[in-house]
Enzyme design. Structure first.
Site, PDB file in Angstrom:
ATOM      1  N   ALA A  40       0.837  -1.204   0.000  1.00  0.00           N
ATOM      2  CA  ALA A  40       0.000   0.000   0.000  1.00  0.00           C
ATOM      3  C   ALA A  40       0.874   1.258   0.000  1.00  0.00           C
ATOM      4  O   ALA A  40       0.605   2.207  -0.745  1.00  0.00           O
ATOM      5  CB  ALA A  40      -0.916  -0.005   1.217  1.00  0.00           C
ATOM      6  N   GLU A 122      18.086 -17.395 -46.914  1.00  0.00           N
ATOM      7  CA  GLU A 122      16.961 -17.357 -45.964  1.00  0.00           C
ATOM      8  C   GLU A 122      16.626 -15.897 -45.687  1.00  0.00           C
ATOM      9  O   GLU A 122      17.505 -15.044 -45.782  1.00  0.00           O
ATOM     10  CB  GLU A 122      17.376 -17.984 -44.622  1.00  0.00           C
ATOM     11  CG  GLU A 122      17.911 -19.380 -44.710  1.00  0.00           C
ATOM     12  CD  GLU A 122      18.577 -19.817 -43.392  1.00  0.00           C
ATOM     13  OE1 GLU A 122      18.440 -19.122 -42.365  1.00  0.00           O
ATOM     14  OE2 GLU A 122      19.243 -20.861 -43.416  1.00  0.00           O
ATOM     15  N   LYS A 124      16.228 -12.613 -43.517  1.00  0.00           N
ATOM     16  CA  LYS A 124      16.786 -12.153 -42.244  1.00  0.00           C
ATOM     17  C   LYS A 124      15.627 -11.546 -41.456  1.00  0.00           C
ATOM     18  O   LYS A 124      15.183 -10.422 -41.711  1.00  0.00           O
ATOM     19  CB  LYS A 124      17.897 -11.132 -42.462  1.00  0.00           C
ATOM     20  CG  LYS A 124      18.558 -10.746 -41.152  1.00  0.00           C
ATOM     21  CD  LYS A 124      19.847  -9.999 -41.372  1.00  0.00           C
ATOM     22  CE  LYS A 124      20.611  -9.816 -40.080  1.00  0.00           C
ATOM     23  NZ  LYS A 124      19.850  -9.197 -39.005  1.00  0.00           N
ATOM     24  N   ASP A 126      13.444  -9.875 -38.655  1.00  0.00           N
ATOM     25  CA  ASP A 126      13.730  -8.792 -37.729  1.00  0.00           C
ATOM     26  C   ASP A 126      13.051  -9.059 -36.384  1.00  0.00           C
ATOM     27  O   ASP A 126      11.991  -8.519 -36.079  1.00  0.00           O
ATOM     28  CB  ASP A 126      13.236  -7.474 -38.336  1.00  0.00           C
ATOM     29  CG  ASP A 126      13.927  -6.285 -37.723  1.00  0.00           C
ATOM     30  OD1 ASP A 126      14.851  -6.493 -36.913  1.00  0.00           O
ATOM     31  OD2 ASP A 126      13.538  -5.152 -38.047  1.00  0.00           O
ATOM     32  N   ARG A 145      20.000 -14.258 -26.584  1.00  0.00           N
ATOM     33  CA  ARG A 145      21.390 -14.176 -27.022  1.00  0.00           C
ATOM     34  C   ARG A 145      22.272 -13.490 -25.987  1.00  0.00           C
ATOM     35  O   ARG A 145      23.409 -13.884 -25.773  1.00  0.00           O
ATOM     36  CB  ARG A 145      21.435 -13.408 -28.348  1.00  0.00           C
ATOM     37  CG  ARG A 145      22.811 -13.201 -28.892  1.00  0.00           C
ATOM     38  CD  ARG A 145      22.707 -12.531 -30.257  1.00  0.00           C
ATOM     39  NE  ARG A 145      23.998 -12.441 -30.871  1.00  0.00           N
ATOM     40  CZ  ARG A 145      24.863 -11.459 -30.650  1.00  0.00           C
ATOM     41  NH1 ARG A 145      24.541 -10.487 -29.850  1.00  0.00           N
ATOM     42  NH2 ARG A 145      26.028 -11.447 -31.256  1.00  0.00           N
ATOM     43  N   GLU A 182      14.775 -17.340 -34.562  1.00  0.00           N
ATOM     44  CA  GLU A 182      14.307 -15.985 -34.287  1.00  0.00           C
ATOM     45  C   GLU A 182      12.884 -15.998 -33.748  1.00  0.00           C
ATOM     46  O   GLU A 182      12.013 -16.678 -34.282  1.00  0.00           O
ATOM     47  CB  GLU A 182      14.358 -15.198 -35.605  1.00  0.00           C
ATOM     48  CG  GLU A 182      14.447 -13.720 -35.456  1.00  0.00           C
ATOM     49  CD  GLU A 182      15.870 -13.215 -35.172  1.00  0.00           C
ATOM     50  OE1 GLU A 182      16.786 -14.047 -34.971  1.00  0.00           O
ATOM     51  OE2 GLU A 182      16.034 -11.984 -35.146  1.00  0.00           O
ATOM     52  N   TYR A 232      11.043 -19.125 -35.839  1.00  0.00           N
ATOM     53  CA  TYR A 232      11.586 -19.868 -36.970  1.00  0.00           C
ATOM     54  C   TYR A 232      13.004 -20.318 -36.617  1.00  0.00           C
ATOM     55  O   TYR A 232      13.828 -19.499 -36.194  1.00  0.00           O
ATOM     56  CB  TYR A 232      11.648 -19.003 -38.236  1.00  0.00           C
ATOM     57  CG  TYR A 232      10.341 -18.915 -38.996  1.00  0.00           C
ATOM     58  CD1 TYR A 232       9.388 -19.933 -38.913  1.00  0.00           C
ATOM     59  CD2 TYR A 232      10.067 -17.823 -39.810  1.00  0.00           C
ATOM     60  CE1 TYR A 232       8.191 -19.855 -39.627  1.00  0.00           C
ATOM     61  CE2 TYR A 232       8.880 -17.736 -40.529  1.00  0.00           C
ATOM     62  CZ  TYR A 232       7.944 -18.759 -40.421  1.00  0.00           C
ATOM     63  OH  TYR A 232       6.778 -18.692 -41.120  1.00  0.00           O
ATOM     64  N   LYS A 321      21.748  -6.815 -46.546  1.00  0.00           N
ATOM     65  CA  LYS A 321      20.711  -5.951 -45.989  1.00  0.00           C
ATOM     66  C   LYS A 321      19.924  -5.229 -47.080  1.00  0.00           C
ATOM     67  O   LYS A 321      20.462  -4.889 -48.127  1.00  0.00           O
ATOM     68  CB  LYS A 321      21.350  -4.905 -45.052  1.00  0.00           C
ATOM     69  CG  LYS A 321      22.142  -5.483 -43.902  1.00  0.00           C
ATOM     70  CD  LYS A 321      21.293  -6.249 -42.909  1.00  0.00           C
ATOM     71  CE  LYS A 321      20.576  -5.362 -41.931  1.00  0.00           C
ATOM     72  NZ  LYS A 321      21.439  -4.852 -40.862  1.00  0.00           N
ATOM     73  N   CYS A 415      38.059  23.493 -30.158  1.00  0.00           N
ATOM     74  CA  CYS A 415      37.257  22.475 -29.484  1.00  0.00           C
ATOM     75  C   CYS A 415      36.160  23.174 -28.668  1.00  0.00           C
ATOM     76  O   CYS A 415      36.463  24.068 -27.877  1.00  0.00           O
ATOM     77  CB  CYS A 415      38.156  21.658 -28.564  1.00  0.00           C
ATOM     78  SG  CYS A 415      37.225  20.579 -27.459  1.00  0.00           S
ATOM     79  N   CYS A 418      37.059  22.720 -24.733  1.00  0.00           N
ATOM     80  CA  CYS A 418      38.216  23.295 -24.036  1.00  0.00           C
ATOM     81  C   CYS A 418      38.834  24.471 -24.775  1.00  0.00           C
ATOM     82  O   CYS A 418      39.840  25.019 -24.337  1.00  0.00           O
ATOM     83  CB  CYS A 418      39.263  22.216 -23.781  1.00  0.00           C
ATOM     84  SG  CYS A 418      40.062  21.639 -25.286  1.00  0.00           S
ATOM     85  N   CYS A 433      40.487  17.720 -31.513  1.00  0.00           N
ATOM     86  CA  CYS A 433      40.998  18.521 -30.421  1.00  0.00           C
ATOM     87  C   CYS A 433      42.281  17.818 -29.977  1.00  0.00           C
ATOM     88  O   CYS A 433      42.261  16.627 -29.665  1.00  0.00           O
ATOM     89  CB  CYS A 433      39.971  18.539 -29.288  1.00  0.00           C
ATOM     90  SG  CYS A 433      40.660  19.053 -27.714  1.00  0.00           S
ATOM     91  N   CYS A 439      41.532  18.105 -22.052  1.00  0.00           N
ATOM     92  CA  CYS A 439      40.189  18.423 -22.543  1.00  0.00           C
ATOM     93  C   CYS A 439      39.181  17.605 -21.741  1.00  0.00           C
ATOM     94  O   CYS A 439      39.221  16.368 -21.734  1.00  0.00           O
ATOM     95  CB  CYS A 439      40.068  18.098 -24.023  1.00  0.00           C
ATOM     96  SG  CYS A 439      38.388  18.265 -24.620  1.00  0.00           S
TER      97      CYS A 439
HETATM   98  S1  IVH Z   1      22.174 -17.097 -38.616  1.00  0.00           S
HETATM   99  C1  IVH Z   1      26.305 -17.718 -36.770  1.00  0.00           C
HETATM  100  N1  IVH Z   1      19.923 -16.759 -39.935  1.00  0.00           N
HETATM  101  O1  IVH Z   1      20.439 -11.860 -37.389  1.00  0.00           O
HETATM  102  C2  IVH Z   1      25.124 -17.184 -37.501  1.00  0.00           C
HETATM  103  N2  IVH Z   1      20.465 -15.163 -38.254  1.00  0.00           N
HETATM  104  O2  IVH Z   1      22.905 -10.277 -37.516  1.00  0.00           O
HETATM  105  C3  IVH Z   1      23.953 -17.009 -36.641  1.00  0.00           C
HETATM  106  N3  IVH Z   1      18.754 -13.437 -37.936  1.00  0.00           N
HETATM  107  O3  IVH Z   1      21.684 -12.676 -34.219  1.00  0.00           O
HETATM  108  C4  IVH Z   1      22.819 -16.292 -37.223  1.00  0.00           C
HETATM  109  N4  IVH Z   1      17.340 -14.171 -39.448  1.00  0.00           N
HETATM  110  O4  IVH Z   1      19.134 -12.730 -34.563  1.00  0.00           O
HETATM  111  C5  IVH Z   1      20.738 -16.274 -38.977  1.00  0.00           C
HETATM  112  N5  IVH Z   1      17.958 -16.638 -41.153  1.00  0.00           N
HETATM  113  C6  IVH Z   1      18.759 -16.154 -40.201  1.00  0.00           C
HETATM  114  C7  IVH Z   1      18.414 -15.001 -39.456  1.00  0.00           C
HETATM  115  C8  IVH Z   1      19.309 -14.537 -38.497  1.00  0.00           C
HETATM  116  C9  IVH Z   1      17.563 -13.245 -38.523  1.00  0.00           C
HETATM  117  C10 IVH Z   1      19.329 -12.561 -36.888  1.00  0.00           C
HETATM  118  C11 IVH Z   1      19.832 -13.270 -35.654  1.00  0.00           C
HETATM  119  C12 IVH Z   1      21.278 -12.915 -35.535  1.00  0.00           C
HETATM  120  C13 IVH Z   1      21.360 -11.670 -36.358  1.00  0.00           C
HETATM  121  C14 IVH Z   1      22.756 -11.497 -36.915  1.00  0.00           C
END
Ligand code: IVH
Length: 708
Positions: A40, A122, A124, A126, A145, A182, A232, A321, A415, A418, A433, A439
């Site tokens: 409380a 595969e 990537k 997010d 992780r 992921e 996945y 990317k 700078c 300083c 600087c 500094c």
């Molecule tokens: S393999 C040793 N496969 O990306 C390699 N990572 O930038 C281990 N991620 O920490 C990662 N999709 O969280 C792998 N198809 C994919 C992924 C993947 C997303 C992420 C993962 C990793 C990060 C690395």
């Protein structure tokens, strides 16, 4: 709550005091399991704070205990140490980067140019990665992780995900098996969750990734259970017995066991990889979850094994990317930040704008040339981009929108901290600087870097507190941190009377600092904040020299560019001339020597030798390669030697244990003869290291322990 409306200053002081008190009670309740007030009384404090925040919404803070539940959940989870480190991926942004990646692989494996290197592509995803431990097919533990070596125990949370089997289906799984993948949320589920949050008056999440992370890292697993999380699987950690020989077989096996995987594609021509990337990029809106690129992985495990790892990423995989997201906003101001090495960095202060689901208010402008080249002026409409976790950057100006009256930005010649004239050396884009010693901005940045996560990881002191400690003379350099407790006990300083500090937080800080009195050498070297010396180089130095005193001695000798010490420093793979010069300069400055002496007398530095595979026959030996190797590339030979704990030097000296001579070996072979160094042929070398190389045929690639 006082009956009269307090003025804003009084309210602000009171709000700070309340937030601090509540944070302390949260700590006692959630982390120490030892609450010191009734529920409380606690609720009354939170109500008092909420009422003040309601009076002055401008004092609201997303981190206020009125908006967050309990203590930071991260502290409430148990720790799990990963048997095999969870690493990250190197990034590629252009087609050329992919071409280079494939060439590097061919070169490393000594494959002819026309040999196809089959890759699994595969998405990537997010989200956030998780490692699931199965024992005899039963899910027994799950972890985040974390820093790659140690994560948080999220077993109870992971067990609430409907798509993750508690018991693997079918058969044939190894007794111990780490499945990595992921955790994420689809865009539709994210939108529905945010609607639900808003309707209940709860904070909404910025993007699906944050929603997934916030939902998974809940101390109360029933909250995780109510959130629509998916998983996945895409890779392995510890595996007691190999069960497949390729990435494709592994993914197919995952599916047989009932583990979901993303859609994947086996491709072996570079143009096929690029067209697949373009196809997915164009159609990404049809994929129900956010992806920020594609990942390509060498299909064959034996090749993965040979390719191994560099620092934190595998040589056999890369993240390609997608282009960064763009936005337009107004540049309100340009401020100059002084870094720990004196670099003056212009920072854009922006009209807040959302890019890729995150509100951006500051962005980097790189350096003064960039500003003048693009003629970026305060008041301009600017384009900015943000890719993943990368710092947002200003990419251009919309000249057509420029109002009259804007003037070119004048980069300061001194700078801002300083007032010392800031200079630019020819060829360096950065103005610095030069007042390294006095500094204050540089000194403060050095302390911030010293305590940062990948350095000493002292997280119970924030940037603002470091600034105040510095301004008040409590901590003028990193070594001062280690005498704080002693000075407090002797009554020389009074932390407890300082704003924002209480008994608990001070004790926590002391405990945090004391826990770091013993620290790995590589972390220590990184923490010094030497120009150009990041974590990877710090690790290379720690492994090459083994101790601070050996490193200091070598750097003293290396002041002579003709010395063996200087040549050996340059021969370390990953250290170039400019880095070597910065290192020699740093270690030979008298004030740095003094700092190093002081720190060395306070700290115990752990040499990395203990974790290098010391049972290998070449552990601790110094080897030199010369001539042309027929059965492997020089890079592979070098990486193998290093994996087994040997030092690879570029030149022969009295310290060399073995010279491995390929065909056409020249002067080094002669010198080895003169110095009586053992000379091995390529075949001798291969049989010497073979005994220490794991059966590479069917085991998935695992990073050597010392690479983390
Ligand atoms: S393999 C040793 N496969 O990306 C390699 N990572 O930038 C281990 N991620 O920490 C990662 N999709 O969280 C792998 N198809 C994919 C992924 C993947 C997303 C992420 C993962 C990793 C990060 C690395």
């Amino acid at each position: 709550m006082p009956s009269k409306k307090p003025d804003i200053l009084t309210a602000s002081i009171e709000i700070t005091r309340l937030r601090h008190r509540i944070a302390e009670h949260n700590q006692r309740y959630y982390q120490d399991d030892a609450p010191s007030i009734s529920d409380a009384a606690y609720d009354a404090l939170v109500r008092e704070l909420a009422a003040l925040e309601a009076l002055y919404p401008q004092l609201a803070d997303p981190d206020s205990p009125t908006r967050t539940v309990g203590a930071k959940p991260a502290k409430g989870f148990g720790k799990v140490s990963h048997s095999v480190p969870m690493l990250s991926l190197d990034n590629a942004f252009t087609e050329q980067d992919i071409t280079d990646f494939i060439h590097r692989i061919r070169r490393f494996l000594s494959l002819p140019d026309d040999t196809p290197v089959a890759m699994v592509a595969e998405p990537k995803i997010d989200g956030l990665s998780a490692s699931l431990r199965y024992e005899r097919g039963m899910l027994v533990q799950a972890a985040t992780r974390g820093d790659g070596s140690t994560g948080e125990d999220i077993t109870a949370n992971i067990k609430t995900l409907a798509c993750i089997p508690q018991q693997l289906q079918s058969s044939g799984w190894p007794e111990t098996l780490d499945i990595r993948g992921e955790v994420f949320m689809t865009r539709t589920d994210f939108a529905a969750l945010n609607q639900q949050q808003a309707a209940a008056g709860l904070p909404v999440f910025a993007n699906p990734r944050n929603a997934a992370a916030g939902s998974l890292r809940q101390l109360d697993a029933s909250i995780t259970a109510s959130r629509p999380l998916q998983f996945y699987a895409y890779s392995l950690g510890m595996v007691s017995k190999p069960f497949c020989t390729t990435q494709i077989e592994m993914l197919q096996q995952f599916q047989t066991w009932g583990l979901p995987t993303a859609k994947y594609n086996l491709l072996d021509a570079e143009n096929a990889i690029i067209s697949y990337y373009n196809y997915i990029y164009k159609n990404r809106a049809d994929i129900p979850f956010d992806i920020d690129g594609m990942v390509y992985k060498v299909n064959r495990f034996d090749w993965q094994q040979r390719l191994g790892f560099v620092s934190r990423s595998p040589r056999w995989a890369i993240a390609h990317k997608f282009p960064a997201e763009q936005a337009v906003t107004i540049l309100r101001d340009i401020v100059i930040q002084v870094g720990r090495t004196g670099a003056l960095t212009p920072v854009a202060i922006l009209e807040p704008v959302t890019v890729g689901g995150v509100v951006v208010e500051r962005a980097t402008l790189h350096n003064e040339d960039e500003i003048s080249r693009k003629d970026i002026r305060i008041g301009d409409h600017v384009t900015l981009e943000r890719a993943g976790d990368v710092i947002p950057k200003i990419t251009g100006v919309l000249l057509e929108k420029r109002q009259s009256g804007g003037v070119p930005f004048l980069f300061p010649a001194t700078c801002p901290a300083c007032d010392t004239p800031a200079s630019r050396i020819a060829g360096d884009a950065i103005r610095r600087c030069v007042n390294t010693l006095n500094c204050s901005a540089q000194a403060i940045e050095r302390i911030k870097h010293f305590v940062s996560r990948n350095a000493f990881d002292i997280d119970s002191i924030g940037d603002k507190q470091i600034q105040r400690f510095f301004d008040d003379g409590l901590v003028r350099n990193p070594a001062d941190l280690f005498t704080l407790e002693q000075r407090q006990q002797a009554g020389e300083i009074d932390l407890l009377s300082r704003d924002g500090w209480g008994k608990l937080s001070a004790e926590k800080l002391f405990a945090n600092i004391n826990a770091r009195r013993t620290i790995p050498l590589e972390r220590f070297l990184f923490a010094l904040g030497i120009r150009q010396i990041g974590e990877t180089t710090a690790k290379l130095l720690a492994r090459r020299y083994g101790s601070l005193s050996a490193l200091c001695t070598a750097m003293a000798q290396a002041t002579d560019p003709n010395s063996d010490a200087y040549k050996e420093l340059n021969a370390i793979d990953g250290i170039g001339v400019s880095m070597a010069n910065d290192l020699v300069a740093f270690f030979n400055k008298s004030h740095n020597k003094k700092t190093l002496d002081t720190l060395a007398s306070i700290l115990t530095l752990e040499s990395p030798a203990g974790i290098i595979s010391s049972d290998s026959v070449i552990a601790g030996k110094t080897v030199v390669f010369t001539g042309t190797l027929a059965r492997m590339s020089r890079a592979e030979a070098k990486a193998t030697a290093e994996r087994l704990g040997a030092k690879v030097a570029g030149s022969i000296s009295g310290n060399t244990d073995y010279l491995i001579a390929g065909s056409d070996a020249g002067s080094k072979l002669k010198k080895a003869g003169e110095l009586g160094v053992t000379v091995l042929s390529e075949d001798d070398w291969i049989s010497l290291v073979k005994a220490d190389t794991p059966d590479s045929k069917n085991s998935p690639a695992q990073p050597a322990l010392f690479s983390e």
